[in-house]
Motif scaffolding. Structure first.
Motif, PDB file in Angstrom:
ATOM      1  N   ASP A  57      15.238   7.085  -5.703  1.00 38.67           N
ATOM      2  CA  ASP A  57      14.883   5.661  -5.658  1.00 38.67           C
ATOM      3  C   ASP A  57      14.083   5.387  -4.389  1.00 38.67           C
ATOM      4  O   ASP A  57      14.139   6.141  -3.424  1.00 38.67           O
ATOM      5  CB  ASP A  57      16.132   4.784  -5.716  1.00 38.67           C
ATOM      6  N   HIS A  58      13.330   4.307  -4.397  1.00 39.80           N
ATOM      7  CA  HIS A  58      12.489   3.967  -3.252  1.00 39.80           C
ATOM      8  C   HIS A  58      13.299   3.622  -2.003  1.00 39.80           C
ATOM      9  O   HIS A  58      12.828   3.803  -0.882  1.00 39.80           O
ATOM     10  CB  HIS A  58      11.574   2.789  -3.587  1.00 39.80           C
ATOM     11  N   SER A  62       1.963  23.578  -3.401  1.00 38.16           N
ATOM     12  CA  SER A  62       1.450  22.276  -2.984  1.00 38.16           C
ATOM     13  C   SER A  62       2.480  21.592  -2.092  1.00 38.16           C
ATOM     14  O   SER A  62       3.688  21.678  -2.316  1.00 38.16           O
ATOM     15  CB  SER A  62       1.123  21.388  -4.193  1.00 38.16           C
ATOM     16  N   ARG A  63       1.980  20.959  -1.081  1.00 38.03           N
ATOM     17  CA  ARG A  63       2.784  20.169  -0.141  1.00 38.03           C
ATOM     18  C   ARG A  63       2.199  18.763  -0.166  1.00 38.03           C
ATOM     19  O   ARG A  63       0.990  18.576   0.068  1.00 38.03           O
ATOM     20  CB  ARG A  63       2.698  20.759   1.268  1.00 38.03           C
ATOM     21  N   SER A  64       3.011  17.790  -0.505  1.00 38.55           N
ATOM     22  CA  SER A  64       2.491  16.421  -0.606  1.00 38.55           C
ATOM     23  C   SER A  64       3.492  15.419  -0.050  1.00 38.55           C
ATOM     24  O   SER A  64       4.685  15.697   0.055  1.00 38.55           O
ATOM     25  CB  SER A  64       2.169  16.089  -2.070  1.00 38.55           C
ATOM     26  N   GLU A  65       2.951  14.286   0.304  1.00 43.05           N
ATOM     27  CA  GLU A  65       3.770  13.173   0.788  1.00 43.05           C
ATOM     28  C   GLU A  65       3.200  11.895   0.197  1.00 43.05           C
ATOM     29  O   GLU A  65       2.002  11.630   0.294  1.00 43.05           O
ATOM     30  CB  GLU A  65       3.738  13.122   2.314  1.00 43.05           C
ATOM     31  N   HIS A  66       4.084  11.120  -0.432  1.00 38.24           N
ATOM     32  CA  HIS A  66       3.694   9.854  -1.045  1.00 38.24           C
ATOM     33  C   HIS A  66       4.586   8.784  -0.415  1.00 38.24           C
ATOM     34  O   HIS A  66       5.779   8.730  -0.694  1.00 38.24           O
ATOM     35  CB  HIS A  66       3.879   9.910  -2.563  1.00 38.24           C
ATOM     36  N   SER A  80       0.830  -1.211   0.000  1.00 38.80           N
ATOM     37  CA  SER A  80       0.000   0.000   0.000  1.00 38.80           C
ATOM     38  C   SER A  80       0.863   1.260   0.000  1.00 38.80           C
ATOM     39  O   SER A  80       1.997   1.250   0.464  1.00 38.80           O
ATOM     40  CB  SER A  80      -0.881   0.031   1.249  1.00 38.80           C
ATOM     41  N   THR A  81       0.273   2.336  -0.516  1.00 40.66           N
ATOM     42  CA  THR A  81       0.886   3.652  -0.405  1.00 40.66           C
ATOM     43  C   THR A  81      -0.145   4.624   0.142  1.00 40.66           C
ATOM     44  O   THR A  81      -1.344   4.484  -0.103  1.00 40.66           O
ATOM     45  CB  THR A  81       1.392   4.187  -1.766  1.00 40.66           C
ATOM     46  N   GLU A  95       9.409   7.235   1.623  1.00 37.93           N
ATOM     47  CA  GLU A  95       8.701   8.018   0.616  1.00 37.93           C
ATOM     48  C   GLU A  95       8.977   7.415  -0.755  1.00 37.93           C
ATOM     49  O   GLU A  95      10.046   6.847  -1.001  1.00 37.93           O
ATOM     50  CB  GLU A  95       9.170   9.468   0.643  1.00 37.93           C
ATOM     51  N   MET A  96       8.001   7.552  -1.649  1.00 39.69           N
ATOM     52  CA  MET A  96       8.166   7.047  -3.005  1.00 39.69           C
ATOM     53  C   MET A  96       9.187   7.904  -3.754  1.00 39.69           C
ATOM     54  O   MET A  96       9.344   9.094  -3.468  1.00 39.69           O
ATOM     55  CB  MET A  96       6.826   7.057  -3.731  1.00 39.69           C
ATOM     56  N   ALA A  97       9.854   7.292  -4.711  1.00 35.11           N
ATOM     57  CA  ALA A  97      10.866   7.978  -5.515  1.00 35.11           C
ATOM     58  C   ALA A  97      10.230   9.011  -6.438  1.00 35.11           C
ATOM     59  O   ALA A  97       9.061   8.890  -6.830  1.00 35.11           O
ATOM     60  CB  ALA A  97      11.643   6.962  -6.338  1.00 35.11           C
ATOM     61  N   SER A  98      11.024  10.012  -6.780  1.00 36.91           N
ATOM     62  CA  SER A  98      10.649  11.044  -7.773  1.00 36.91           C
ATOM     63  C   SER A  98       9.389  11.807  -7.399  1.00 36.91           C
ATOM     64  O   SER A  98       8.631  12.214  -8.277  1.00 36.91           O
ATOM     65  CB  SER A  98      10.503  10.413  -9.158  1.00 36.91           C
ATOM     66  N   ALA A  99       9.169  11.983  -6.114  1.00 34.55           N
ATOM     67  CA  ALA A  99       7.979  12.690  -5.642  1.00 34.55           C
ATOM     68  C   ALA A  99       8.398  13.827  -4.708  1.00 34.55           C
ATOM     69  O   ALA A  99       8.493  13.633  -3.492  1.00 34.55           O
ATOM     70  CB  ALA A  99       7.037  11.728  -4.931  1.00 34.55           C
ATOM     71  N   PRO A 100       8.657  15.016  -5.250  1.00 33.55           N
ATOM     72  CA  PRO A 100       9.044  16.136  -4.378  1.00 33.55           C
ATOM     73  C   PRO A 100       7.909  16.512  -3.437  1.00 33.55           C
ATOM     74  O   PRO A 100       6.739  16.432  -3.796  1.00 33.55           O
ATOM     75  CB  PRO A 100       9.348  17.265  -5.363  1.00 33.55           C
ATOM     76  N   ASN A 101       8.254  16.908  -2.231  1.00 29.11           N
ATOM     77  CA  ASN A 101       7.246  17.295  -1.239  1.00 29.11           C
ATOM     78  C   ASN A 101       6.673  18.689  -1.482  1.00 29.11           C
ATOM     79  O   ASN A 101       5.541  18.958  -1.113  1.00 29.11           O
ATOM     80  CB  ASN A 101       7.825  17.253   0.175  1.00 29.11           C
ATOM     81  N   ASN A 102       7.464  19.569  -2.080  1.00 28.46           N
ATOM     82  CA  ASN A 102       7.033  20.959  -2.243  1.00 28.46           C
ATOM     83  C   ASN A 102       7.159  21.415  -3.691  1.00 28.46           C
ATOM     84  O   ASN A 102       8.193  21.211  -4.325  1.00 28.46           O
ATOM     85  CB  ASN A 102       7.893  21.881  -1.375  1.00 28.46           C
TER      86      ASN A 102
END
Length: 186
Positions: free
Chosen positions: A118-119, A64-68, A39-40, A80-87
């Motif tokens: 990378d993950h 945008s502020r996100s976390e994956h 799951s993510t 955190e998942m790869a290639s997913a910037p938080n800001n």
């Protein structure tokens, strides 16, 4: 919230995704494969603010502020998942001179924060900030001319960066670019 000089929009999101497809490498054989990765959890918020500063000036901010994040995945834990910037940030300043109402000039700053490539979190990318300039002039009802400069400071950066199978991969962004055009409508 919206009045004559200020408009604000806020969006919140939360997604729990099961069976995320993830890339793996078997350490014993070195074989690479894709499999369900558990799951993510994807969550964050987006903010948009438009501010009129007077008859000639206005600004627009989008943030945008996100976390994956993986959720108890055996190989990656809660990384955190790869290639997913938080800001992510986009800020624009608009100028429409009252003496030349048909002219609109815009300056823009875009920022993407650092992220893991990378993950497993062995390699990261620093992110980037770029600046753009745009101008648009409406000659009459049918014709308009425009110009824009993308990456005005000629920043060297990667549009995307990843690390897999022992290799760093970068997609270089375009250098400074100048576009000039004419638009006709009828």
């Amino acid at each position: 919230f919206n009045d004559q000089s200020t408009a604000v929009e806020v969006a919140l999101y939360y997604m729990d995704i099961s069976d995320t497809i993830t890339s793996y490498e078997d350490p014993a054989t070195g074989l690479r494969y894709h499999d369900n990765g558990g799951s993510t959890i994807n969550k964050g918020f987006e903010l948009s603010l438009h501010q009129t500063l007077g008859p000639e000036w206005s600004t627009k901010l989008a943030y945008s502020r996100s976390e994956h994040r993986f959720e108890n995945v055996p190989e990656y834990g809660n990384n955190e998942m790869a290639s997913a910037p938080n800001n992510n940030l986009n800020f624009r300043v608009f100028y429409r001179p009252s003496q030349i109402n048909e002219l609109l000039v815009m300056a823009e700053a875009q920022h993407v924060s650092d992220y893991y490539m990378d993950h497993a979190h062995t390699v990261s990318y620093d992110g980037y900030t770029t600046f753009n300039l745009k101008a648009d002039y409406k000659v009459n009802k049918r014709w308009r001319v425009f110009a824009k400069v993308n990456n005005a400071t000629d920043e060297r950066y990667a549009e995307s960066a990843s690390y897999s199978w022992g290799n760093e991969k970068y997609t270089p962004a375009a250098p400074r670019q100048l576009f000039v055009g004419v638009n006709a409508s009828w």
